[in-house]
Design an enzyme around this catalytic site. Structure first.
Site, mmCIF file in Angstrom:
data_model
loop_
_atom_site.group_PDB
_atom_site.id
_atom_site.type_symbol
_atom_site.label_atom_id
_atom_site.label_comp_id
_atom_site.label_asym_id
_atom_site.label_seq_id
_atom_site.Cartn_x
_atom_site.Cartn_y
_atom_site.Cartn_z
ATOM 1 N N CYS A 96 0.836 -1.199 0.000
ATOM 2 C CA CYS A 96 0.000 0.000 0.000
ATOM 3 C C CYS A 96 0.880 1.262 0.000
ATOM 4 O O CYS A 96 1.517 1.560 1.012
ATOM 5 C CB CYS A 96 -0.889 -0.067 1.244
ATOM 6 S SG CYS A 96 -1.614 1.479 1.777
ATOM 7 N N CYS A 99 0.440 3.674 2.907
ATOM 8 C CA CYS A 99 1.000 3.099 4.142
ATOM 9 C C CYS A 99 2.509 3.318 4.174
ATOM 10 O O CYS A 99 3.073 3.728 5.191
ATOM 11 C CB CYS A 99 0.707 1.601 4.228
ATOM 12 S SG CYS A 99 -1.038 1.155 4.179
#
Length: 199
Positions: A96, A99
């Site tokens: 991600c 993230c």
């Protein structure tokens, strides 16, 4: 070939920006870098609520029964048993880009407060392949706890959006829930955490 060189001289900026765009499409690291530049402005940062907005965990039995995590050694941590502490929860995955963008700030936050016994860090990996999550932390030399869900997680905490960050006060109430990336290494955020620790 000469025509191509002439075209390239006239259109070099277009070629440059197309190259950057392609790099951003295919490289998670490049996306994360760009996103880090965006979150460093502080515009996306959430604020911890001054008043409790959530219910205590004992009033939400489905949460207290099902929201548990475990560490790499199999030790179970039940969130409902962390009352009396401020709890920082971050749901993340190695694939991600948002993230990856915020994780350096979480690491800095952890380095500053990780030894404070009044603050618990639950950094919960949501990768399907746990090796990928461990590998990412190792490659980046991050030392935050590597935790995984032990059973289902209530939608009150995690509805599927990565990253998601939740902060609980000492009574177990949700004081912040933020879907999306943010910078957790800002003095303004530390000040909010300090206020929670003093409550």
């Amino acid at each position: 070939m000469e025509k191509f060189k002439i075209w390239l001289r006239k259109n070099w900026s277009t070629v440059f920006f197309v190259g950057i765009f392609i790099l951003l499409l295919v490289s998670p690291g490049a996306k994360a870098w760009l996103m880090q530049q965006i979150i460093s402005t502080g515009l996306l940062n959430p604020k911890i609520e001054k008043k409790s907005v959530g219910k205590p965990l004992e009033e939400t039995p489905s949460v207290s029964e099902s929201f548990r995590v475990k560490d790499e050694n199999g030790k179970i941590i039940n969130v409902s048993e962390l009352k009396g502490k401020v709890v920082f929860i971050n749901f993340w995955a190695s694939w991600c880009p948002p993230c990856r963008a915020e994780f350096p700030s979480i690491q800095r936050f952890y380095e500053k407060y990780g030894r404070n016994s009044e603050l618990i860090f639950l950094t919960i990996n949501m990768d399907e392949d746990l090796k990928a999550g461990r590998k990412y932390l190792g490659e980046e030399e991050f030392t935050v706890p590597f935790l995984i869900p032990d059973g289902s997680v209530s939608k009150e905490y995690f509805s599927g959006s990565l990253p998601t960050t939740v902060v609980l006060d000492k009574t177990g109430k949700i004081r912040m829930k933020h879907d999306g990336m943010a910078d957790y290494s800002k003095d303004s955020f530390y000040g909010q955490i300090n206020q929670l620790l003093e409550e």
